[in-house]
Design an enzyme around this catalytic site. Structure first.
Site, PDB file in Angstrom:
ATOM      1  N   GLN A   1       0.849  -1.196   0.000  1.00  0.00           N
ATOM      2  CA  GLN A   1       0.000   0.000   0.000  1.00  0.00           C
ATOM      3  C   GLN A   1       0.886   1.249   0.000  1.00  0.00           C
ATOM      4  O   GLN A   1       0.391   2.358  -0.068  1.00  0.00           O
ATOM      5  CB  GLN A   1      -0.879   0.006   1.257  1.00  0.00           C
ATOM      6  N   ASN A   2       2.197   1.031   0.108  1.00  0.00           N
ATOM      7  CA  ASN A   2       3.106   2.167   0.241  1.00  0.00           C
ATOM      8  C   ASN A   2       3.381   2.823  -1.104  1.00  0.00           C
ATOM      9  O   ASN A   2       3.430   2.155  -2.133  1.00  0.00           O
ATOM     10  CB  ASN A   2       4.431   1.720   0.874  1.00  0.00           C
TER      11      ASN A   2
ATOM     12  N   HIS B   1      -1.643   1.592  -4.069  1.00  0.00           N
ATOM     13  CA  HIS B   1      -2.008   3.000  -3.870  1.00  0.00           C
ATOM     14  C   HIS B   1      -1.122   3.956  -4.661  1.00  0.00           C
ATOM     15  O   HIS B   1      -1.047   5.144  -4.334  1.00  0.00           O
ATOM     16  CB  HIS B   1      -1.986   3.341  -2.377  1.00  0.00           C
TER      17      HIS B   1
ATOM     18  N   CYS C   1      -6.022  13.719 -19.262  1.00  0.00           N
ATOM     19  CA  CYS C   1      -5.810  12.600 -20.202  1.00  0.00           C
ATOM     20  C   CYS C   1      -5.168  11.396 -19.525  1.00  0.00           C
ATOM     21  O   CYS C   1      -4.951  10.371 -20.153  1.00  0.00           O
ATOM     22  CB  CYS C   1      -4.981  13.053 -21.411  1.00  0.00           C
TER      23      CYS C   1
ATOM     24  N   CYS D   1       0.956  18.600 -17.863  1.00  0.00           N
ATOM     25  CA  CYS D   1       0.988  17.471 -18.791  1.00  0.00           C
ATOM     26  C   CYS D   1       1.635  17.909 -20.115  1.00  0.00           C
ATOM     27  O   CYS D   1       1.219  18.901 -20.716  1.00  0.00           O
ATOM     28  CB  CYS D   1      -0.436  16.972 -19.032  1.00  0.00           C
TER      29      CYS D   1
ATOM     30  N   CYS E   1      -1.258  17.307 -23.053  1.00  0.00           N
ATOM     31  CA  CYS E   1      -2.437  18.176 -23.222  1.00  0.00           C
ATOM     32  C   CYS E   1      -2.320  19.499 -22.474  1.00  0.00           C
ATOM     33  O   CYS E   1      -3.206  20.350 -22.584  1.00  0.00           O
ATOM     34  CB  CYS E   1      -3.705  17.428 -22.812  1.00  0.00           C
TER      35      CYS E   1
ATOM     36  N   ASN F   1       3.469  -7.072  13.293  1.00  0.00           N
ATOM     37  CA  ASN F   1       3.114  -5.698  13.654  1.00  0.00           C
ATOM     38  C   ASN F   1       3.347  -5.548  15.156  1.00  0.00           C
ATOM     39  O   ASN F   1       3.000  -6.452  15.917  1.00  0.00           O
ATOM     40  CB  ASN F   1       1.616  -5.448  13.325  1.00  0.00           C
TER      41      ASN F   1
ATOM     42  N   ALA G   1       8.919  -4.968  11.867  1.00  0.00           N
ATOM     43  CA  ALA G   1       9.163  -5.731  10.639  1.00  0.00           C
ATOM     44  C   ALA G   1      10.653  -5.973  10.405  1.00  0.00           C
ATOM     45  O   ALA G   1      11.062  -7.078  10.038  1.00  0.00           O
ATOM     46  CB  ALA G   1       8.566  -4.979   9.451  1.00  0.00           C
TER      47      ALA G   1
HETATM   48  C1  BJW Z   1       4.947  -1.335  12.238  1.00  0.00           C
HETATM   49  C2  BJW Z   1       6.060  -0.698  12.559  1.00  0.00           C
HETATM   50  C3  BJW Z   1       7.227  -1.495  12.339  1.00  0.00           C
HETATM   51  C4  BJW Z   1       4.555   0.749  13.002  1.00  0.00           C
HETATM   52  N1  BJW Z   1       7.078  -2.752  11.827  1.00  0.00           N
HETATM   53  N2  BJW Z   1       4.716  -2.507  11.747  1.00  0.00           N
HETATM   54  C5  BJW Z   1     -15.117  -1.029   2.908  1.00  0.00           C
HETATM   55  C6  BJW Z   1     -15.497  -0.655   4.178  1.00  0.00           C
HETATM   56  C7  BJW Z   1     -15.360   0.672   4.615  1.00  0.00           C
HETATM   57  C8  BJW Z   1     -14.823   1.645   3.789  1.00  0.00           C
HETATM   58  C9  BJW Z   1     -14.439   1.272   2.536  1.00  0.00           C
HETATM   59  C10 BJW Z   1     -14.595  -0.040   2.102  1.00  0.00           C
HETATM   60  N3  BJW Z   1     -14.131  -0.117   0.845  1.00  0.00           N
HETATM   61  C11 BJW Z   1     -13.667   1.095   0.488  1.00  0.00           C
HETATM   62  C12 BJW Z   1     -13.872   1.965   1.483  1.00  0.00           C
HETATM   63  C13 BJW Z   1     -13.507   3.413   1.483  1.00  0.00           C
HETATM   64  C14 BJW Z   1     -12.051   3.686   1.769  1.00  0.00           C
HETATM   65  C15 BJW Z   1     -11.655   3.079   3.101  1.00  0.00           C
HETATM   66  O1  BJW Z   1     -11.088   2.014   3.211  1.00  0.00           O
HETATM   67  N4  BJW Z   1     -11.902   3.787   4.178  1.00  0.00           N
HETATM   68  C16 BJW Z   1     -11.582   3.307   5.505  1.00  0.00           C
HETATM   69  C17 BJW Z   1     -10.466   4.166   6.120  1.00  0.00           C
HETATM   70  C18 BJW Z   1     -12.830   3.345   6.336  1.00  0.00           C
HETATM   71  N5  BJW Z   1     -11.226   3.171   0.682  1.00  0.00           N
HETATM   72  C19 BJW Z   1     -10.989   3.891  -0.407  1.00  0.00           C
HETATM   73  O2  BJW Z   1     -11.453   5.015  -0.560  1.00  0.00           O
HETATM   74  C20 BJW Z   1     -10.163   3.247  -1.481  1.00  0.00           C
HETATM   75  N6  BJW Z   1     -10.830   3.370  -2.716  1.00  0.00           N
HETATM   76  C21 BJW Z   1     -11.867   2.624  -3.018  1.00  0.00           C
HETATM   77  O3  BJW Z   1     -12.237   1.707  -2.323  1.00  0.00           O
HETATM   78  O4  BJW Z   1     -12.447   2.949  -4.210  1.00  0.00           O
HETATM   79  C22 BJW Z   1     -13.753   2.448  -4.461  1.00  0.00           C
HETATM   80  C23 BJW Z   1     -14.687   3.396  -3.747  1.00  0.00           C
HETATM   81  C24 BJW Z   1     -14.841   4.635  -4.263  1.00  0.00           C
HETATM   82  C25 BJW Z   1     -15.693   5.504  -3.621  1.00  0.00           C
HETATM   83  C26 BJW Z   1     -16.333   5.107  -2.451  1.00  0.00           C
HETATM   84  C27 BJW Z   1     -16.131   3.810  -1.937  1.00  0.00           C
HETATM   85  C28 BJW Z   1     -15.299   2.952  -2.606  1.00  0.00           C
HETATM   86  C29 BJW Z   1      -8.856   3.993  -1.679  1.00  0.00           C
HETATM   87  C30 BJW Z   1      -7.962   3.947  -0.485  1.00  0.00           C
HETATM   88  C31 BJW Z   1      -6.746   4.836  -0.728  1.00  0.00           C
HETATM   89  C32 BJW Z   1      -5.882   4.986   0.488  1.00  0.00           C
HETATM   90  N7  BJW Z   1      -5.007   6.069   0.295  1.00  0.00           N
HETATM   91  C33 BJW Z   1      -4.005   6.341   1.296  1.00  0.00           C
HETATM   92  C34 BJW Z   1      -3.276   7.652   0.944  1.00  0.00           C
HETATM   93  C35 BJW Z   1      -2.326   7.468  -0.232  1.00  0.00           C
HETATM   94  C36 BJW Z   1      -1.708   8.740  -0.605  1.00  0.00           C
HETATM   95  C37 BJW Z   1      -0.707   9.220   0.414  1.00  0.00           C
HETATM   96  O5  BJW Z   1       0.321   8.541   0.605  1.00  0.00           O
HETATM   97  O6  BJW Z   1      -0.924  10.260   1.003  1.00  0.00           O
HETATM   98  O7  BJW Z   1      -3.102   5.263   1.400  1.00  0.00           O
HETATM   99  S1  BJW Z   1      -4.694   6.444   2.942  1.00  0.00           S
HETATM  100  C38 BJW Z   1      -3.346   5.716   3.754  1.00  0.00           C
HETATM  101  O8  BJW Z   1      -3.806   4.497   4.400  1.00  0.00           O
HETATM  102  C39 BJW Z   1      -2.364   5.302   2.643  1.00  0.00           C
HETATM  103  C40 BJW Z   1      -1.998   3.916   3.091  1.00  0.00           C
HETATM  104  O9  BJW Z   1      -1.526   3.163   1.996  1.00  0.00           O
HETATM  105  C41 BJW Z   1      -3.288   3.399   3.694  1.00  0.00           C
HETATM  106  C42 BJW Z   1      -3.115   2.237   4.622  1.00  0.00           C
HETATM  107  O10 BJW Z   1      -2.354   2.614   5.733  1.00  0.00           O
HETATM  108  P1  BJW Z   1      -1.292   1.573   6.307  1.00  0.00           P
HETATM  109  O11 BJW Z   1      -0.279   1.285   5.307  1.00  0.00           O
HETATM  110  O12 BJW Z   1      -2.004   0.447   6.907  1.00  0.00           O
HETATM  111  O13 BJW Z   1      -0.550   2.461   7.409  1.00  0.00           O
HETATM  112  P2  BJW Z   1      -1.062   2.890   8.861  1.00  0.00           P
HETATM  113  O14 BJW Z   1      -0.305   4.108   9.220  1.00  0.00           O
HETATM  114  O15 BJW Z   1      -2.513   2.943   8.940  1.00  0.00           O
HETATM  115  O16 BJW Z   1      -0.584   1.697   9.817  1.00  0.00           O
HETATM  116  C43 BJW Z   1       0.782   1.487  10.088  1.00  0.00           C
HETATM  117  C44 BJW Z   1       0.881   0.195  10.850  1.00  0.00           C
HETATM  118  O17 BJW Z   1       2.254  -0.117  10.965  1.00  0.00           O
HETATM  119  C45 BJW Z   1       0.325   0.259  12.275  1.00  0.00           C
HETATM  120  O18 BJW Z   1      -0.499  -0.869  12.486  1.00  0.00           O
HETATM  121  C46 BJW Z   1       1.563   0.193  13.159  1.00  0.00           C
HETATM  122  O19 BJW Z   1       1.337  -0.513  14.369  1.00  0.00           O
HETATM  123  C47 BJW Z   1       2.497  -0.567  12.265  1.00  0.00           C
HETATM  124  N8  BJW Z   1       3.924  -0.344  12.522  1.00  0.00           N
HETATM  125  N9  BJW Z   1       5.871   0.530  13.035  1.00  0.00           N
HETATM  126  C48 BJW Z   1       5.844  -3.226  11.537  1.00  0.00           C
HETATM  127  N10 BJW Z   1       8.457  -1.060  12.612  1.00  0.00           N
END
Ligand code: BJW
Length: 250
Positions: free
Chosen positions: A108-109, A126, A137, A153, A156, A219, A237
């Site tokens: 997801q990174n 992501h 475009c 772009c 365009c 985690n 990790a």
């Molecule tokens: C360690 C550590 C160490 C610390 N070792 N571990 C179903 C149910 C409910 C909602 C939805 C659903 N389906 C879709 C949705 C909507 C939404 C969603 O999920 N919302 C929820 C938050 C409720 N999803 C979307 O909108 C997605 N699109 C989509 O589904 O399109 C269809 C749609 C359209 C319209 C409406 C509905 C559906 C898109 C999601 C895009 C996410 N984007 C981001 C930002 C990217 C840009 C940027 O970088 O700024 O992506 S959000 C952010 O969260 C980023 C990450 O990739 C993502 C996940 O986070 P991640 O990687 O899990 O990090 P953290 O910080 O949350 O956790 C870190 C973890 O590491 C922790 O647990 C620590 O303990 C641990 N850790 N040190 C190992 N050393």
């Protein structure tokens, strides 16, 4: 069986790791935490930019309201990344691509650290902070740390935005489909450094488990997935993943 503390890897997981051919790893921000990249949630160093929480600044709404502010936030993050290096977790996962017949790394990174650590064919759910895309475009532009990002772009002339998936946006065509296919077919699924809150990515381990895979979470904190995993390794990790090396000769 769940192992709630320490760096202990069960005999069963070691055996499965040693014998597996189809392995899928899903990573999140935590895998880059030990490199110095702030996580989004948890871990203490949560991303906030100029008082705006990341889910505000990293949103499709903000792109429409204030694209320069969105670019400023991503420029800042790319700048930070220039001085950071892949850590032991990235490097271990890069090694695993040579150890298993069918190894899939889904992240997801957006930071590109898996690739800098040596991983190839990474499924980036992501997007990437090292690409821009045209708002009209959809042409894509890749650039390195040494290059200036495109201002508009070339095709365009319209505005470009970071090629990342913001909340409410669809994942890149094909990426999630490939990940689903591999998750449904894997024998062993490791979920590393993700809070497992964001869908559809968080659904991949559920799919793997439903398809018969052994699912293990790495985690330091528990997540909504923890209870349903076959094993949880509570630790960082970069400290836990290298321990798997003892389970299998290269
Ligand atoms: C360690 C550590 C160490 C610390 N070792 N571990 C179903 C149910 C409910 C909602 C939805 C659903 N389906 C879709 C949705 C909507 C939404 C969603 O999920 N919302 C929820 C938050 C409720 N999803 C979307 O909108 C997605 N699109 C989509 O589904 O399109 C269809 C749609 C359209 C319209 C409406 C509905 C559906 C898109 C999601 C895009 C996410 N984007 C981001 C930002 C990217 C840009 C940027 O970088 O700024 O992506 S959000 C952010 O969260 C980023 C990450 O990739 C993502 C996940 O986070 P991640 O990687 O899990 O990090 P953290 O910080 O949350 O956790 C870190 C973890 O590491 C922790 O647990 C620590 O303990 C641990 N850790 N040190 C190992 N050393």
């Amino acid at each position: 069986m769940q192992i709630p503390s320490g760096m202990f890897i069960s005999e069963e997981l070691r055996r499965r790791f040693a014998g597996a051919t189809r392995v899928l790893v899903l990573t999140g921000a935590g895998v880059s935490a030990e490199s110095g990249v702030p996580t989004f949630r948890g871990g203490g160093d949560t991303a906030v930019w100029k008082g705006l929480p990341f889910d505000v600044i990293s949103s499709a709404h903000m792109v429409q309201q204030d694209l320069p502010a969105v670019w400023e936030w991503f420029d800042y993050r790319r700048d930070l990344l220039k001085s950071l290096e892949p850590n032991a977790a990235h490097k271990t996962l890069a090694d695993w691509q040579h150890r298993f017949e069918d190894f899939t790394l889904v992240t997801q990174n957006v930071d590109g650290l898996h690739q800098r650590g040596g991983s190839r064919d990474v499924i980036e759910l992501h997007g990437s902070i090292w690409r821009a895309r045209c708002i009209s475009c959809h042409s894509r532009y890749e650039f390195s740390a040494e290059e200036l990002r495109p201002q508009e772009c070339v095709g365009c002339g319209d505005a470009v935005l970071p090629d990342v998936v913001l909340f409410g946006e669809l994942l890149p065509t094909g990426a999630f489909e490939r990940a689903v296919e591999k998750a449904a077919a894997c024998e062993l699924c490791l979920v590393v450094g993700t809070s497992a809150l964001v869908y559809p990515a968080a659904g991949l381990p559920e799919l793997a488990k439903a398809s018969g895979a052994f699912v293990c979470e790495v985690n330091p904190e528990r997540t909504p997935l923890s209870d349903f995993c076959d094993e949880i390794l509570m630790g960082k990790a970069g400290e836990v993943l290298p321990l798997f090396a003892e389970s299998r000769e290269p």
